[in-house]
Design an enzyme around this catalytic site. Structure first.
Site, mmCIF file in Angstrom:
data_model
loop_
_atom_site.group_PDB
_atom_site.id
_atom_site.type_symbol
_atom_site.label_atom_id
_atom_site.label_comp_id
_atom_site.label_asym_id
_atom_site.label_seq_id
_atom_site.Cartn_x
_atom_site.Cartn_y
_atom_site.Cartn_z
ATOM 1 N N GLY A 45 0.821 -1.207 0.000
ATOM 2 C CA GLY A 45 0.000 0.000 0.000
ATOM 3 C C GLY A 45 0.859 1.263 0.000
ATOM 4 O O GLY A 45 0.585 2.223 -0.711
ATOM 5 N N ARG A 69 7.299 1.797 1.082
ATOM 6 C CA ARG A 69 7.526 0.364 1.254
ATOM 7 C C ARG A 69 8.024 -0.249 -0.048
ATOM 8 O O ARG A 69 8.904 -1.115 -0.077
ATOM 9 C CB ARG A 69 6.224 -0.330 1.658
ATOM 10 C CG ARG A 69 6.134 -0.795 3.081
ATOM 11 C CD ARG A 69 7.114 -1.899 3.328
ATOM 12 N NE ARG A 69 7.644 -1.829 4.681
ATOM 13 C CZ ARG A 69 6.994 -2.246 5.765
ATOM 14 N NH1 ARG A 69 5.812 -2.788 5.664
ATOM 15 N NH2 ARG A 69 7.549 -2.139 6.943
ATOM 16 N N ARG A 110 2.474 11.229 -8.551
ATOM 17 C CA ARG A 110 1.822 11.263 -7.242
ATOM 18 C C ARG A 110 2.642 10.568 -6.148
ATOM 19 O O ARG A 110 2.073 10.053 -5.163
ATOM 20 C CB ARG A 110 0.436 10.605 -7.298
ATOM 21 C CG ARG A 110 -0.569 11.462 -8.034
ATOM 22 C CD ARG A 110 -1.920 10.805 -8.143
ATOM 23 N NE ARG A 110 -2.769 11.643 -8.964
ATOM 24 C CZ ARG A 110 -3.793 12.362 -8.489
ATOM 25 N NH1 ARG A 110 -4.119 12.310 -7.236
ATOM 26 N NH2 ARG A 110 -4.488 13.117 -9.310
ATOM 27 N N ARG A 143 -0.613 -8.457 -3.724
ATOM 28 C CA ARG A 143 -0.625 -7.425 -2.683
ATOM 29 C C ARG A 143 0.133 -7.933 -1.465
ATOM 30 O O ARG A 143 -0.075 -9.073 -1.026
ATOM 31 C CB ARG A 143 -2.068 -7.072 -2.317
ATOM 32 C CG ARG A 143 -2.210 -6.284 -1.047
ATOM 33 C CD ARG A 143 -3.560 -5.623 -0.882
ATOM 34 N NE ARG A 143 -3.909 -5.418 0.506
ATOM 35 C CZ ARG A 143 -3.327 -4.545 1.345
ATOM 36 N NH1 ARG A 143 -2.346 -3.768 0.913
ATOM 37 N NH2 ARG A 143 -3.707 -4.443 2.599
ATOM 38 N N SER A 170 -0.780 -5.134 5.291
ATOM 39 C CA SER A 170 -1.031 -5.459 6.692
ATOM 40 C C SER A 170 -2.533 -5.517 6.928
ATOM 41 O O SER A 170 -3.324 -5.050 6.110
ATOM 42 C CB SER A 170 -0.383 -4.425 7.612
ATOM 43 O OG SER A 170 -1.001 -3.175 7.429
ATOM 44 N N ASP A 218 -2.277 -5.531 13.919
ATOM 45 C CA ASP A 218 -3.040 -5.192 15.127
ATOM 46 C C ASP A 218 -4.201 -6.172 15.256
ATOM 47 O O ASP A 218 -4.534 -6.878 14.311
ATOM 48 C CB ASP A 218 -3.561 -3.756 15.060
ATOM 49 C CG ASP A 218 -4.382 -3.500 13.803
ATOM 50 O OD1 ASP A 218 -3.772 -3.257 12.742
ATOM 51 O OD2 ASP A 218 -5.619 -3.592 13.861
ATOM 52 N N ARG A 245 7.279 -6.047 13.356
ATOM 53 C CA ARG A 245 6.709 -5.902 12.011
ATOM 54 C C ARG A 245 7.754 -6.233 10.953
ATOM 55 O O ARG A 245 7.466 -6.860 9.958
ATOM 56 C CB ARG A 245 6.198 -4.465 11.805
ATOM 57 C CG ARG A 245 4.756 -4.290 12.246
ATOM 58 C CD ARG A 245 4.120 -3.093 11.581
ATOM 59 N NE ARG A 245 4.673 -1.817 12.016
ATOM 60 C CZ ARG A 245 4.329 -1.185 13.131
ATOM 61 N NH1 ARG A 245 3.420 -1.694 13.924
ATOM 62 N NH2 ARG A 245 4.873 -0.037 13.437
#
Ligand code: HPA
Length: 235
Positions: free
Chosen positions: A23, A27, A46, A90, A93, A207, A220
């Protein structure tokens, strides 16, 4: 129609047939710099950074999608229809919806339920079930087993809403056995299904809506590495 409104690549072949889709565009940069050999940046529009390099000799790209189904809907559509991408994976998280899905676990979305109206565009006479590519799913499970990485495979929930006014609504999805909540997979699976290409969503649990536990940055990173090792083997 290339370049597209959101990807500035002027030629086909610069983006690989397999694209990993985090996302967060930063990353994508970290993945490219950490895991790919000779990464070359192909997009800055962008700030949605995209890179192509090789992994174990195989050409693979990685590109950010932004958050939410409208955003991943745009990028995945353009990658599929204008750049010939065939495998869209994809890597993201999610929040756990089940007591036995712990933070740091890896969840793979076999299917993606949703509260989004994305499927309305297809005018189907019923309810579509967004589903992962069997080929990619099977391969991901095999890779995880070979590496002795434990994974949970099942239905995930792609939500249009992060801050839901109804704080309890996730419990209804949990009651249907849905493993985790995220915000992109259903649109990705629908775009892929409509175009006849392959998509898969691999997630690390950041989470828990059940226990309110969260992962530390260090934790993580560890599970992220395991998820990436599975995803990269699919190229
Ligand atoms: N909700 C939606 N998306 C998410 C969450 C969540 O709790 N955690 C990680 N992605």
């Amino acid at each position: 129609m290339i370049p597209t409104p959101h990807i500035e690549v002027k030629e086909k072949g610069i983006i690989a047939e397999t694209v990993l889709l985090p996302g967060d565009p930063l990353r994508a940069k970290v993945i490219a710099e950490t895991y790919l050999e000779n990464p070359v940046q192909f997009n800055t529009v962008r700030n949605m950074f995209g890179y192509t390099g090789t992994y174990k000799g195989k050409k693979v790209s990685v590109m950010g999608t932004g958050m939410g189904m409208p955003s991943i809907g745009i990028y995945s559509y353009e990658l599929i229809h204008f750049y010939g991408v065939k495998n869209l994976i994809r890597v993201g998280s999610c929040g756990s919806l089940q007591a036995d899905v712990k933070v740091r676990d890896i969840v793979i979305g076999m299917s993606a339920s949703t509260n989004s109206n994305y499927a309305a565009q297809y005018g189907l006479p019923g309810t579509f079930a967004p589903t992962a590519s069997w080929e990619l799913l099977k391969k991901a499970v095999e890779v995880a087993e070979k590496k002795s990485v434990s994974i949970k495979v099942g239905n995930i929930f792609s939500s249009d809403i992060f801050y839901n006014d109804d704080r309890e609504s996730w419990k209804k999805w949990a009651g249907m056995g849905v493993l985790a909540i995220e915000m992109e997979a259903a649109a990705l699976y629908m775009n892929a299904a409509r175009a006849g290409v392959n998509a898969l969503c691999i997630l690390t649990v950041s989470d828990s809506l059940v226990t309110h536990e969260e992962t530390t940055a260090e934790e993580r990173q560890n599970t992220f590495t395991q998820m990436m090792e599975i995803a990269l083997e699919l190229a």
